[in-house]
Scaffold this active site. Structure first.
Site, short mmCIF file in Angstrom:
data_model
loop_
_atom_site.label_atom_id
_atom_site.label_comp_id
_atom_site.label_asym_id
_atom_site.label_seq_id
_atom_site.Cartn_x
_atom_site.Cartn_y
_atom_site.Cartn_z
N ASP A 8 1.64 -6.89 107.97
CA ASP A 8 0.21 -7.01 108.28
C ASP A 8 -0.35 -5.60 108.36
O ASP A 8 0.39 -4.60 108.41
CB ASP A 8 0.01 -7.75 109.60
CG ASP A 8 -1.47 -7.90 109.97
OD1 ASP A 8 -2.29 -8.14 109.07
OD2 ASP A 8 -1.81 -7.76 111.16
N SER A 9 -1.67 -5.51 108.41
CA SER A 9 -2.31 -4.21 108.58
C SER A 9 -2.00 -3.62 109.95
O SER A 9 -2.12 -2.41 110.15
CB SER A 9 -3.83 -4.35 108.41
OG SER A 9 -4.35 -5.20 109.43
N CYS A 71 -1.32 -11.47 106.76
CA CYS A 71 -2.64 -10.84 106.83
C CYS A 71 -3.56 -11.63 105.90
O CYS A 71 -3.28 -11.71 104.69
CB CYS A 71 -2.54 -9.38 106.39
SG CYS A 71 -4.12 -8.51 106.24
N GLU A 150 -6.00 -4.04 118.19
CA GLU A 150 -5.01 -3.00 117.89
C GLU A 150 -4.87 -2.01 119.04
O GLU A 150 -3.80 -1.44 119.26
CB GLU A 150 -5.41 -2.25 116.62
CG GLU A 150 -5.26 -3.03 115.34
CD GLU A 150 -3.82 -3.23 114.91
OE1 GLU A 150 -3.00 -2.33 115.13
OE2 GLU A 150 -3.50 -4.31 114.37
N CYS A 182 -8.18 -14.83 110.75
CA CYS A 182 -7.49 -13.53 110.71
C CYS A 182 -6.31 -13.66 111.65
O CYS A 182 -6.45 -14.23 112.75
CB CYS A 182 -8.44 -12.42 111.15
SG CYS A 182 -7.64 -10.81 111.44
N HIS A 184 -5.02 -11.67 113.55
CA HIS A 184 -5.26 -11.02 114.84
C HIS A 184 -5.93 -11.98 115.84
O HIS A 184 -5.76 -11.84 117.05
CB HIS A 184 -6.18 -9.80 114.68
CG HIS A 184 -5.51 -8.59 114.13
ND1 HIS A 184 -5.22 -8.44 112.80
CD2 HIS A 184 -5.08 -7.44 114.74
CE1 HIS A 184 -4.66 -7.25 112.60
NE2 HIS A 184 -4.56 -6.64 113.76
#
Length: 270
Positions: A8-9, A71, A150, A182, A184
């Site tokens: 993932d990012s 992602c 993040e 997403c 996240h």
């Protein structure tokens, strides 16, 4: 046991890894977070595709038997190119669960919270075009949410305020279902419930993604028989692996102490 790469990012894909450890705890995993370049959602489609392919080549070089693109943005922009470049390894992607959302919505109004890149992607809009026209989808880009998550602020007041702004159009439309588009965003469940209550149905596709991973491993004839020993998890970050490991312990429900874990920082992937 298989070696499974999950990338993932940043930390969003930990929600998918969490589910993988629940369903398939005996395997070995590499979790790769490209935190140096997070978030992906505001970058060009060309950059996302090139970077995602680079990370997949790295995971193949580490010996991965399968790769999960955990992602939504990378899946939307790059999965076709990645599958073309790596035809001999299962590549499992994630996408917003708009199809199950349309089926589960009682009033036909569905909110979709995702990154700008995902909402604008051809893949997402092609999927949207296949769904019933009587269902109304309220698309909302969650700009600014990923950097807050993040930074370890998923439940902070700043995140709550920004999330509240993003949810206004979805609330005003009367949506009874919200797609977490997403990886996240499952970490915002607590904040979303605080703002919208328990009545709204939240759609997260992590469970379905891992079921697809399991099917892919079976098709590859990769052993998935359970044993008595949990597998290992290696955390790799392009920025700071110790921070990644700390956030994994904070965000994931899985008991990582039952798995062999280690973390390394790798700034370039070749």
């Amino acid at each position: 046991m298989a070696l499974i790469g999950v990338f993932d990012s940043g930390v969003g894909g930990l929600s998918v890894l969490d589910e993988a450890l629940r369903q398939l705890p005996e395997h070995r995993y590499i979790y790769l977070a490209d935190s140096l370049h997070a978030p992906y959602g505001e970058k060009s489609s060309e950059w996302i595709a090139a970077r995602s392919l680079e990370l997949c080549h790295y995971l193949v070089a580490q010996g991965c038997d399968a790769i999960v693109i955990a992602c939504n943005t990378a899946t939307a922009q790059a999965i076709a190119q990645i599958r073309s470049a790596l035809p001999h390894i299962p590549i499992v992607g994630v996408e917003p669960g708009i199809k199950p959302a349309a089926m589960q919505s009682a009033n036909g109004v569905v909110g979709v919270l995702a990154t700008e890149a995902t909402l604008k992607s051809d893949k997402f809009n092609a999927l949207l075009a296949t769904l019933p026209h009587h269902c109304q989808f309220i698309k909302q880009a969650g700009a600014g949410l990923v950097p807050l998550i993040e930074a370890g602020q998923a439940n902070s007041e700043a995140t709550l305020e920004l999330l509240a702004e993003h949810l206004i159009p979805i609330q005003e439309a009367g949506a009874d279902t919200l797609v977490l588009g997403c990886t996240h965003y499952p970490f915002l469940r607590k904040a979303i419930r605080k703002l919208l209550g328990d009545a709204i149905n939240l759609i997260d596709t992590s469970e379905a993604v891992v079921r697809q991973l399991k099917r892919s491993l079976l098709l590859q004839d990769t052993s998935i028989a359970a044993d008595d020993v949990a597998g290992s998890v290696q955390f790799i970050s392009s920025k700071d692996s110790e921070v990644l490991l700390k956030m994994a312990h904070e965000l994931m429900q899985s008991d990582l102490s039952t798995h062999r874990t280690k973390s390394i920082t790798v700034s370039t992937f070749h």
